[in-house]
Design an enzyme around this catalytic site. Structure first.
Site, PDB file in Angstrom:
ATOM      1  N   GLU A  74       0.823  -1.199   0.000  1.00  0.00           N
ATOM      2  CA  GLU A  74       0.000   0.000   0.000  1.00  0.00           C
ATOM      3  C   GLU A  74       0.859   1.252   0.000  1.00  0.00           C
ATOM      4  O   GLU A  74       2.079   1.168   0.096  1.00  0.00           O
ATOM      5  CB  GLU A  74      -0.927   0.004   1.221  1.00  0.00           C
ATOM      6  CG  GLU A  74      -0.155  -0.038   2.530  1.00  0.00           C
ATOM      7  CD  GLU A  74      -1.031  -0.292   3.738  1.00  0.00           C
ATOM      8  OE1 GLU A  74      -1.943  -1.140   3.663  1.00  0.00           O
ATOM      9  OE2 GLU A  74      -0.782   0.350   4.775  1.00  0.00           O
ATOM     10  N   HIS A  76       0.437   5.735   1.227  1.00  0.00           N
ATOM     11  CA  HIS A  76      -0.334   6.744   1.946  1.00  0.00           C
ATOM     12  C   HIS A  76       0.252   8.113   1.645  1.00  0.00           C
ATOM     13  O   HIS A  76       1.425   8.217   1.294  1.00  0.00           O
ATOM     14  CB  HIS A  76      -0.213   6.595   3.473  1.00  0.00           C
ATOM     15  CG  HIS A  76      -0.298   5.225   3.999  1.00  0.00           C
ATOM     16  ND1 HIS A  76      -1.464   4.685   4.437  1.00  0.00           N
ATOM     17  CD2 HIS A  76       0.644   4.280   4.202  1.00  0.00           C
ATOM     18  CE1 HIS A  76      -1.238   3.465   4.887  1.00  0.00           C
ATOM     19  NE2 HIS A  76       0.030   3.194   4.748  1.00  0.00           N
ATOM     20  N   HIS A  80       5.825   7.418   7.265  1.00  0.00           N
ATOM     21  CA  HIS A  80       6.020   6.485   8.378  1.00  0.00           C
ATOM     22  C   HIS A  80       7.449   6.626   8.880  1.00  0.00           C
ATOM     23  O   HIS A  80       8.379   6.823   8.086  1.00  0.00           O
ATOM     24  CB  HIS A  80       5.867   5.026   7.919  1.00  0.00           C
ATOM     25  CG  HIS A  80       4.485   4.580   7.648  1.00  0.00           C
ATOM     26  ND1 HIS A  80       3.510   4.509   8.604  1.00  0.00           N
ATOM     27  CD2 HIS A  80       3.902   4.151   6.510  1.00  0.00           C
ATOM     28  CE1 HIS A  80       2.397   4.053   8.070  1.00  0.00           C
ATOM     29  NE2 HIS A  80       2.610   3.827   6.796  1.00  0.00           N
ATOM     30  N   HIS A 114       4.803   0.231   0.049  1.00  0.00           N
ATOM     31  CA  HIS A 114       5.533  -0.515   1.073  1.00  0.00           C
ATOM     32  C   HIS A 114       4.740  -1.742   1.524  1.00  0.00           C
ATOM     33  O   HIS A 114       3.522  -1.795   1.398  1.00  0.00           O
ATOM     34  CB  HIS A 114       5.868   0.375   2.278  1.00  0.00           C
ATOM     35  CG  HIS A 114       4.678   1.020   2.913  1.00  0.00           C
ATOM     36  ND1 HIS A 114       4.072   2.138   2.389  1.00  0.00           N
ATOM     37  CD2 HIS A 114       3.982   0.704   4.029  1.00  0.00           C
ATOM     38  CE1 HIS A 114       3.066   2.496   3.157  1.00  0.00           C
ATOM     39  NE2 HIS A 114       2.980   1.627   4.156  1.00  0.00           N
ATOM     40  N   CYS A 128       5.629   2.071  15.124  1.00  0.00           N
ATOM     41  CA  CYS A 128       5.339   2.912  13.978  1.00  0.00           C
ATOM     42  C   CYS A 128       4.564   4.133  14.440  1.00  0.00           C
ATOM     43  O   CYS A 128       3.545   3.997  15.119  1.00  0.00           O
ATOM     44  CB  CYS A 128       4.512   2.113  12.966  1.00  0.00           C
ATOM     45  SG  CYS A 128       4.013   3.045  11.507  1.00  0.00           S
TER      46      CYS A 128
END
Length: 159
Positions: A74, A76, A80, A114, A128
């Site tokens: 996925e 975003h 992260h 990732h 995370c």
């Protein structure tokens, strides 16, 4: 205590179970997802710090992958920053595959594909941080998917 006041709070850690007291184990996601690459296996999520509890703009999570486990592929809009804390694992990040050992840190830029993988014989876990207000996971577009499938380094991890 005044409404809205936050006080320091210790969250004890149990080394024998590798869990934080009072932090519930949750499924990684609520569904496997029907879109290409959004499936996952043997991953749990533990939210250690909620934005509302912290009075912060971030959330701290612990993810754990059992041997053979993997997350979805996925991307975003949010970034992260991950710190491995248990076992050894692997991350597909963009056009690379990165091996991670305890206390290795890995930054994943915005909109970078990732996936997390555990090919070892023991659990792999990492902390995370994510933005309190964040976008949902996005599947890869056709060009991103095909580029990862065509790359001999990443192709084994794109399914």
């Amino acid at each position: 205590m005044v409404a809205g006041e936050r006080v320091p709070r210790r969250i004890p850690f149990d080394r024998s179970t590798f869990r934080w007291d009072g932090v519930d184990e949750q499924a990684y996601k609520f569904s496997l997802g029907d879109e290409r690459g959004m499936g996952w296996k043997d991953v749990t999520r533990h939210t250690i710090g909620h934005p509302d509890d912290l009075g912060a703009d971030f959330e701290l999570r612990y993810f754990e992958l059992e041997p053979g486990g993997y997350s979805s592929v996925e991307k975003h809009a949010h970034v992260h920053l991950v710190v491995a804390v248990r076992g050894a694992g692997r991350a597909l990040v963009g056009d690379a595959v990165v091996d991670l050992a305890p206390l290795d840190a890995l930054y994943i830029p915005s909109l970078t594909p990732h996936r997390w993988l555990n090919e070892a014989d023991e659990p792999f876990g990492f902390l995370c941080t994510v933005d309190a207000d964040r976008d949902p996971p996005q599947p890869l577009d056709d060009a991103e998917w095909e580029a990862l499938r065509a790359n001999p380094v990443t192709a084994p991890y794109v399914y």
